[in-house]
Design an enzyme around this catalytic site. Structure first.
Site, PDB file in Angstrom:
ATOM      1  N   PRO A 205       0.664  -1.209   0.075  1.00  0.00           N
ATOM      2  CG  PRO A 205      -0.501  -1.470   1.670  1.00  0.00           C
ATOM      3  CD  PRO A 205       0.656  -1.933   1.184  1.00  0.00           C
ATOM      4  N   GLY A 209       6.735   2.705   2.610  1.00  0.00           N
ATOM      5  CA  GLY A 209       8.290   2.799   2.760  1.00  0.00           C
ATOM      6  C   GLY A 209       8.917   2.002   1.696  1.00  0.00           C
ATOM      7  CB  THR A 211      10.033   5.729  -2.336  1.00  0.00           C
ATOM      8  OG1 THR A 211       9.037   5.337  -3.303  1.00  0.00           O
ATOM      9  CG2 THR A 211      10.992   6.306  -3.199  1.00  0.00           C
ATOM     10  CD  GLU A 428     -19.684  10.154  18.287  1.00  0.00           C
ATOM     11  OE1 GLU A 428     -19.000   8.904  18.375  1.00  0.00           O
ATOM     12  OE2 GLU A 428     -20.170  10.587  17.190  1.00  0.00           O
ATOM     13  CG  HIS A 431     -21.117   5.204  17.697  1.00  0.00           C
ATOM     14  ND1 HIS A 431     -21.750   4.065  16.597  1.00  0.00           N
ATOM     15  CD2 HIS A 431     -21.375   6.337  17.043  1.00  0.00           C
ATOM     16  CE1 HIS A 431     -21.961   4.690  15.508  1.00  0.00           C
ATOM     17  NE2 HIS A 431     -21.640   6.167  16.008  1.00  0.00           N
TER      18      HIS A 431
HETATM   19  P1  ADP Z   1       5.963   4.437  -0.636  1.00  0.00           P
HETATM   20  O1  ADP Z   1       7.082   4.466  -1.482  1.00  0.00           O
HETATM   21  O2  ADP Z   1       5.505   2.871  -0.159  1.00  0.00           O
HETATM   22  O3  ADP Z   1       4.732   4.886  -0.877  1.00  0.00           O
HETATM   23  P2  ADP Z   1       7.704   5.964   0.740  1.00  0.00           P
HETATM   24  O4  ADP Z   1       8.663   5.078   0.469  1.00  0.00           O
HETATM   25  O5  ADP Z   1       7.589   7.142  -0.158  1.00  0.00           O
HETATM   26  O6  ADP Z   1       6.394   5.184   0.706  1.00  0.00           O
HETATM   27  O7  ADP Z   1       7.251   6.605   2.435  1.00  0.00           O
HETATM   28  C1  ADP Z   1       7.077   7.814   2.777  1.00  0.00           C
HETATM   29  C2  ADP Z   1       7.759   8.214   4.030  1.00  0.00           C
HETATM   30  O8  ADP Z   1       7.025   7.489   4.924  1.00  0.00           O
HETATM   31  C3  ADP Z   1       9.152   7.884   4.172  1.00  0.00           C
HETATM   32  O9  ADP Z   1       9.702   9.219   3.674  1.00  0.00           O
HETATM   33  C4  ADP Z   1       9.339   7.914   5.678  1.00  0.00           C
HETATM   34  O10 ADP Z   1       9.457   9.232   6.287  1.00  0.00           O
HETATM   35  C5  ADP Z   1       8.028   7.004   6.015  1.00  0.00           C
HETATM   36  N1  ADP Z   1       7.953   5.546   6.347  1.00  0.00           N
HETATM   37  C6  ADP Z   1       7.578   4.845   5.650  1.00  0.00           C
HETATM   38  N2  ADP Z   1       7.530   3.598   5.759  1.00  0.00           N
HETATM   39  C7  ADP Z   1       8.564   3.623   6.756  1.00  0.00           C
HETATM   40  C8  ADP Z   1       9.501   2.726   7.544  1.00  0.00           C
HETATM   41  N3  ADP Z   1       8.914   1.333   7.424  1.00  0.00           N
HETATM   42  N4  ADP Z   1      10.385   3.259   8.410  1.00  0.00           N
HETATM   43  C9  ADP Z   1      10.531   4.480   8.670  1.00  0.00           C
HETATM   44  N5  ADP Z   1       9.961   5.613   7.900  1.00  0.00           N
HETATM   45  C10 ADP Z   1       8.940   5.079   7.207  1.00  0.00           C
HETATM   46 ZN    ZN Z   2     -21.438   7.692  14.519  1.00  0.00          ZN
HETATM   47 MG    MG Z   3       6.709   5.568  -3.333  1.00  0.00          MG
END
Ligand code: ADP
Ligand code: ZN
Ligand code: MG
Length: 617
Positions: A205, A209, A211, A428, A431
């Site tokens: 999703p 992380g 990238t 609320e 719920h």
């Molecule tokens: P994706 O490419 O999966 O959409 P990204 O790698 O761009 O997500 O993640 C976006 C930001 O979220 C990263 O720059 C980081 O700051 C944070 N992040 C996401 N996953 C992690 C993780 N496992 N550990 C630390 N930071 C994370």
């Molecule tokens: Zn409600």
């Molecule tokens: Mg990405």
């Protein structure tokens, strides 16, 4: 995105300017540069000067006579030609040299160059320059250079990001670590005959992380790292994307061992047969074909590893996924509780906090949050601390920012009328009470009636004690009952309903439908699924795959499930009328109550109900 400026003046305008300048040069400047100063004198004074003996050189042409005075050959005099047969004798007598030329006529070649070749050359060069400028401003490359590409490929072997910066995701790190290790000492692998997979695909999703992991690989690998995003292959002209792919792999081949990372590969890797107008996908298709053939042509032993990331693996062309291409799939899933704590820890390092921070409780409330969400939560907390003029982040900053990220910021400006506030309070508590009255229901963590920017007028936060990955049918039903609890309280207490339950209704319907079409939780259909595969990571459901009759039967059953739970919720609340009233009053006054407060009041009231009737009085 590059800014696109529209050219201020049409191209013709620039051409006209160049033209005029050249004409002026030709007419005035060049002749002046090439010719010495010239003074016109009469034929009579010419003869006088000859007789005086003050003439130096004479040049006789068909239409004019040029001469200089002795001792000054810069100043040239000009006079007309007169039919004067005695001139030569006269000159001879005066001892004037009339054989050597004074002004050399420019050679015909020079003339030709100056008046034709240079202007045209300048003209063409200017045109070229301008058109290239124009093309660049339009975001393309020079039309004269089709086939070459200006692929923006950056080698970033020093991203500075290491595996330690990526928290959780241990399986992914392990799989990628192997690739890094291979690039460091390929001998170890080739000795046994093992061949590294050519490509690995990170799927998961958004915000988990992917990238970041690829960057960490670059940081760990110490080899050149070519990174390009799928969208950068999409070009204005058909064939350009393919050229970019070719370029990329050529460069990578020269730098091997190295890593090529293609982010968001679904932009070019979409299934090729997927509809659209005929011919409209030519560019993407060509790009994809080029990518496939480059991957085939690559010798993995050379040490080029291709990484790619996507959050829509289901749309990828199957050809990309077959062995020999992206044959290794590395799932990068949403973090679990320990993962969330670890991610919070990583990001917490960057900010100043008080010492007594309980990260686990923060992580617990942030169930379902991605790494990016968690990074955002930490940042929001820091911003809140600054806003309130504190020097470090506190536990309550963190807890508030979880809610900000989940439910939107508090909207203090929205003032509810007393009546509305009262309705929201009962909603609320409805719920919360239904949730608390059922076993297998997540405990109530917090109830609030402070409006949020997301549009919610209040909400009840339930937090699971332990994470679990299987949900039973009873839990699903309880959840639906809890969702209907808000509306039920309104009905019982006020006898009318409001629009406040729209989100509850949507969720309850979704759950009930999923029970039938995806989870096989009904007797009637049993283990039959009716939903086509949708986008797993982006939460989009697929289309329905069933006949019209079945479809309307599913609708009926959905309604029945929700009705049944709604009825149950009403029954629960009717039974607890007195505690409903006292809790709603309490919430109305305090606006936010914690799960503990809620339980205390609930237990006290219930204990009172248990007492024998005579003691109560
Ligand atoms: P994706 O490419 O999966 O959409 P990204 O790698 O761009 O997500 O993640 C976006 C930001 O979220 C990263 O720059 C980081 O700051 C944070 N992040 C996401 N996953 C992690 C993780 N496992 N550990 C630390 N930071 C994370
Ligand atoms: Zn409600
Ligand atoms: Mg990405």
């Amino acid at each position: 995105m590059k800014e696109v400026k529209s050219p201020r003046k049409p191209l013709l305008f620039y051409y006209a300017i160049v033209m005029v300048v050249l004409m002026l040069l030709n007419a005035f400047v060049f002749p002046m540069l090439l010719r010495p100063r010239m003074t016109e004198v009469s034929y009579k004074s010419f003869l006088d000067k000859v007789d005086e003996g003050s003439v130096g050189l004479v040049q006789i042409e068909s239409s004019r006579i040029l001469f200089t005075e002795k001792g000054d050959d810069k100043q040239v005099y000009e006079t007309g030609v007169v039919d004067d047969p005695g001139l030569v004798d006269r000159l001879n007598k005066a001892g004037v040299d009339f054989t050597s030329p004074i002004v050399r006529e420019a050679s015909p070649l020079m003339n030709f160059l100056i008046s034709w070749v240079i202007p045209i050359a300048l003209f063409v060069a200017a045109g070229q320059y301008l058109s290239r400028n124009l093309m660049q401003r339009m975001g393309g490359t020079n039309a004269m250079q089709l086939g070459k590409s200006n692929a923006k490929i950056y080698i970033e072997s020093k991203t500075g990001i290491k595996f330690d910066d990526v928290a959780g995701q241990d399986e992914a790190k392990e799989a990628l670590g192997e690739i890094v290790d291979f690039l460091h000492n390929p001998g170890k692998y080739t000795e046994i005959g093992a061949v590294m997979p050519k490509g690995a695909l990170l799927v998961g999703p958004p915000g988990t992380g992917k990238t970041l992991l690829a960057k960490a690989v670059a940081g760990e690998a110490n080899v050149p790292f070519f990174s390009i995003s799928g969208s950068e292959f999409v070009e204005m002209f058909v064939g350009m994307g393919a050229a970019k792919v070719r370029d990329l792999f050529k460069q990578a081949g020269e730098k091997a061992p190295c890593i090529v990372f293609i982010d968001e590969i679904d932009t070019i890797g979409k299934r090729r047969d997927s509809g659209g107008l005929p011919g409209s996908n030519d560019e993407r298709e060509q790009t994809l074909n080029q990518l496939l053939s480059e991957m085939d042509g690559f010798d993995a032993r050379k040490g080029v590893v291709i990484l790619a990331a996507t959050n829509r693996p289901e749309v990828l062309d199957p050809a990309l996924l077959r062995p020999g291409r992206f044959d290794r799939r590395i799932p990068v899933e949403l973090p679990d509780l320990t993962g969330r704590v670890a991610i919070l820890k990583v990001h917490l390092k960057k900010i100043k906090t008080e010492t007594n921070i309980n990260l686990e409780s923060v992580a617990r409330t942030a169930a379902g949050a991605s790494g990016a969400d968690l990074a955002n939560i930490i940042n929001e907390a820091a911003l809140r601390a600054v806003r309130e003029g504190r020097r470090s982040v506190t536990q309550s900053d963190l807890e508030e920012s979880v809610e900000t990220v989940i439910a939107g910021a508090q909207q203090k400006s929205r003032v509810l009328s007393d009546r509305e506030k009262n309705i929201v309070a009962y909603h609320e508590i409805g719920h919360a009470l239904v949730a608390a009255s059922q076993t297998h229901s997540a405990p109530v963590h917090k109830i609030t009636i402070i409006p949020r920017t997301s549009g919610a007028l209040g909400y009840t936060l339930q937090v699971e004690q332990d994470e679990h990955f299987l949900v039973t049918k009873e839990e699903m039903e309880n959840k639906i009952a809890t969702l209907t609890g808000g509306r039920s309280a309104e009905e019982i207490v006020f006898g009318s309903v409001t629009t406040g339950a729209s989100n509850d209704i949507e969720q309850a319907t979704k759950l009930a439908r999923a029970m039938i079409t995806r989870f096989g939780m009904t007797e009637e259909f049993g283990m039959v699924g009716f939903e086509q595969e949708g986008s797993r990571y982006l939460g989009g459901g697929g289309g329905m795959a069933c006949s019209d009759e079945t479809s309307s039967r599913i609708d009926e059953m959905t309604v029945a499930i929700v009705h049944k739970q709604h009825e149950r919720a009403r029954a629960i609340l009717r039974e607890k009328m007195s505690v409903l009233h006292s809790l709603a009053k309490h919430l109305y006054e305090k606006e936010t109550i914690t799960g503990e407060e809620f339980m205390q009041i609930l237990e006290k009231e219930e204990a009172m109900c248990m007492l024998p009737a005579e003691d109560k009085a």
